[in-house]
Design an enzyme around this catalytic site. Structure first.
Site, mmCIF file in Angstrom:
data_model
loop_
_atom_site.group_PDB
_atom_site.id
_atom_site.type_symbol
_atom_site.label_atom_id
_atom_site.label_comp_id
_atom_site.label_asym_id
_atom_site.label_seq_id
_atom_site.Cartn_x
_atom_site.Cartn_y
_atom_site.Cartn_z
ATOM 1 N N GLU A 23 6.479 -34.045 -32.767
ATOM 2 C CA GLU A 23 6.475 -34.918 -31.812
ATOM 3 C C GLU A 23 6.116 -34.288 -30.462
ATOM 4 O O GLU A 23 6.010 -33.009 -30.430
ATOM 5 C CB GLU A 23 7.995 -35.261 -31.461
ATOM 6 C CG GLU A 23 9.044 -34.391 -31.511
ATOM 7 C CD GLU A 23 8.878 -33.290 -30.605
ATOM 8 O OE1 GLU A 23 8.636 -33.759 -29.194
ATOM 9 O OE2 GLU A 23 8.840 -31.959 -31.091
ATOM 10 N N GLY A 62 7.748 -27.359 -30.458
ATOM 11 C CA GLY A 62 7.618 -28.913 -30.604
ATOM 12 C C GLY A 62 6.305 -28.932 -31.319
ATOM 13 O O GLY A 62 5.607 -28.174 -31.802
ATOM 14 N N GLU A 63 5.825 -30.094 -31.383
ATOM 15 C CA GLU A 63 4.318 -30.568 -31.883
ATOM 16 C C GLU A 63 4.136 -30.444 -33.347
ATOM 17 O O GLU A 63 3.297 -30.612 -33.816
ATOM 18 C CB GLU A 63 3.218 -29.476 -31.146
ATOM 19 C CG GLU A 63 3.073 -29.686 -29.945
ATOM 20 C CD GLU A 63 2.106 -28.501 -29.591
ATOM 21 O OE1 GLU A 63 1.263 -28.051 -30.211
ATOM 22 O OE2 GLU A 63 1.950 -28.087 -28.058
ATOM 23 N N GLY A 64 5.480 -30.078 -34.017
ATOM 24 C CA GLY A 64 5.165 -29.869 -35.410
ATOM 25 C C GLY A 64 4.761 -28.620 -35.737
ATOM 26 O O GLY A 64 4.529 -28.254 -36.925
#
Lengths: 318, 318
Positions: free
Chosen positions: B143, B285-287
């Site tokens: 995300e 984050g960001e995966g």
């Protein structure tokens, strides 16, 4: 280590499109690699994996439930591509060489005398050094040798002292009685050689084995060429304890791939002041934890080299 | 989950040329994958990574030092290939799609009213479900959204209770004053909606955001197709807390890629009974942590499928 390259790598990390520090240990790995490769943008063109195998006279003391023939059988398995290390090297893109060291001529039983002659020890050191590919970007090290968890515990007990049982674990399948035999054999071995000089070279010769000496040789050769190294678990790390005894900085270019389940490993890492890259409840050896860590290292360098900076991407950095 | 396939995978692990259990958590990962892929030899033909982005009305409460424009700027960076998740997906071989959800129409400020209407929430759930590639062997989720660490803490506080400050961390760069504002905003938000039904769907709608709802939709769609999922860190895991509230088993097909530095993550994993694959001091984050864990999963399956058994290799297994 090249402090200028490390500073440049740190500056780059702080300019990349992410909150500074948010890639955690991936950032540390990139900076470590920059220092040893002497460039702000370190890379892995070729990862070499070396697995050394040897046999051990200490098996005469009943320290291992498996026959020594298993060492050669597993070497055959490595060469046929069927072991864990083969799959891990393929998946994480390392070139694997397996080097068996006089398997039909085990070292001597260290409860009776020195495990190796000076000539044997030097030959193994040289074999390890010679195996290093000079163009390797990083070196992964592993070992195979029935009985060598006892050898590893003997080396660490000799180098770092403390109660022998604190260095001894179950290795590959020892029961309580086997564990007792390991402690007993090491205790008698240490007593047998108490009068020997306690420098690293003597400890390696009297208590070590050929694959331990070869790992030392490879680590020294890598250091000379500033090639970073990933050591595997307890036995691999214990193999270089004699180098630490000679000069603690001798291991500055080494990462520890994973924290082994073998209880002596945590104690050993504390003693040499290192933290493992991974903690995965593994206890296989063969370089398996080091090869797994190579994949993490590749991700760390990919982020370091491939990410855009805030300026390049036009992202507000606060 | 397919218990027969899991048993077959366990039997295979015990027949491979290694001491049983010596590959530690790699073995557990292979068995997990076997159960969800319903085959004793699970494999990753195609790994899909989805990163959902949204904007949040709660930013009006000063919970984030960055302007909301950064969300769109980072989405642009993802699409241009310059972010950490791009490098990690390339290195670990995942097909990345970035899905921005109405970035120019942030959710409502949850201290003033529900963050989303039912229609908005359902649209985001559907967008998440629709993004799943039906042929994915495994799904990586991530995300991006300025302010969404506050949204994550609000969701976990609402689902699991306890002191709000125990769920709140610094996110991306909050100072002590920013931390206080986050706790205060969440406390007022929870009070504002105290009369709302406390089921998962209501909590998601009143306190969540579009990327949180999309992650829920993707997790549900993956479950329907028995596709295993790797969630990322605190915000990604918190996004599915409402699903856990509806039915704890709804997350059985999910791994947690890494343990975030964000303090609420450990508390959250304890609450949902999961352990992260990696612990790397990351908080991006960001995966990113999920994509890093994909590499480990690939190594686990390579060992599982590629290793020889004792019988095949002619190695004595004691």
């Amino acid at each position: 280590v090249d402090a200028v390259a490390q500073d440049a790598a740190r500056d780059r990390q702080n300019a990349l499109t992410k909150p500074p520090g948010s890639l955690g240990r991936l950032e540390e790995l990139a900076v470590f690699m920059a220092g040893w490769q002497q460039q702000a943008m370190p890379q892995i063109d070729m990862a070499q994996a070396l697995v050394f195998a040897g046999n051990h006279g200490i098996c005469a003391q009943g320290v291992n439930p498996f026959p020594q023939e298993v060492t050669a059988q597993m070497v055959q398995n490595f060469k046929a591509g069927g072991a864990a290390i083969n799959q891990l090297c393929r998946t994480n893109d390392a070139q694997l060489s397996v080097i068996d060291l006089d398997l039909d001529r085990p070292t001597a039983d260290f409860t009776q005398g020195p495990a190796m002659t000076e000539a044997d020890c030097v030959a193994a050191l040289n074999a390890g050094a010679a195996a290093l590919h000079p163009a390797a970007s990083v070196l992964i090290l592993g070992e195979m040798g029935i009985g060598n968890s006892t050898v590893a515990a003997a080396l660490t007990a000799a180098v770092f002292g403390g109660a022998v049982q604190d260095w001894v674990g179950r290795g590959t399948g020892s029961d309580d009685e086997g564990l007792r035999r390991k402690v007993d054999a090491i205790t008698r071995g240490l007593a047998r050689h108490a009068a020997t000089p306690q420098d690293g070279a003597s400890i390696l010769m009297t208590l070590g084995g050929r694959e331990q000496a070869a790992i030392c040789g490879a680590v020294l050769a890598a250091r000379q060429r500033r090639i970073p190294v990933i050591l595997d678990g307890f036995i691999c790390t214990a193999s270089v304890a004699p180098l630490f005894a000679l000069a603690p900085a001798a291991l500055d270019h080494c990462l520890i791939g994973h924290l082994s389940v073998e209880p002596g490993h945590k104690r050993l890492l504390d003693a040499i002041g290192k933290t493992a890259v991974l903690d995965f409840d593994m206890r296989l050896g063969e370089g398996s934890g080091a090869a797994l860590a190579l994949g993490i290292l590749r991700s760390a360098l990919a982020c370091h080299s491939g990410m855009a900076t805030f300026a390049e991407a036009g992202v507000a950095d606060g």
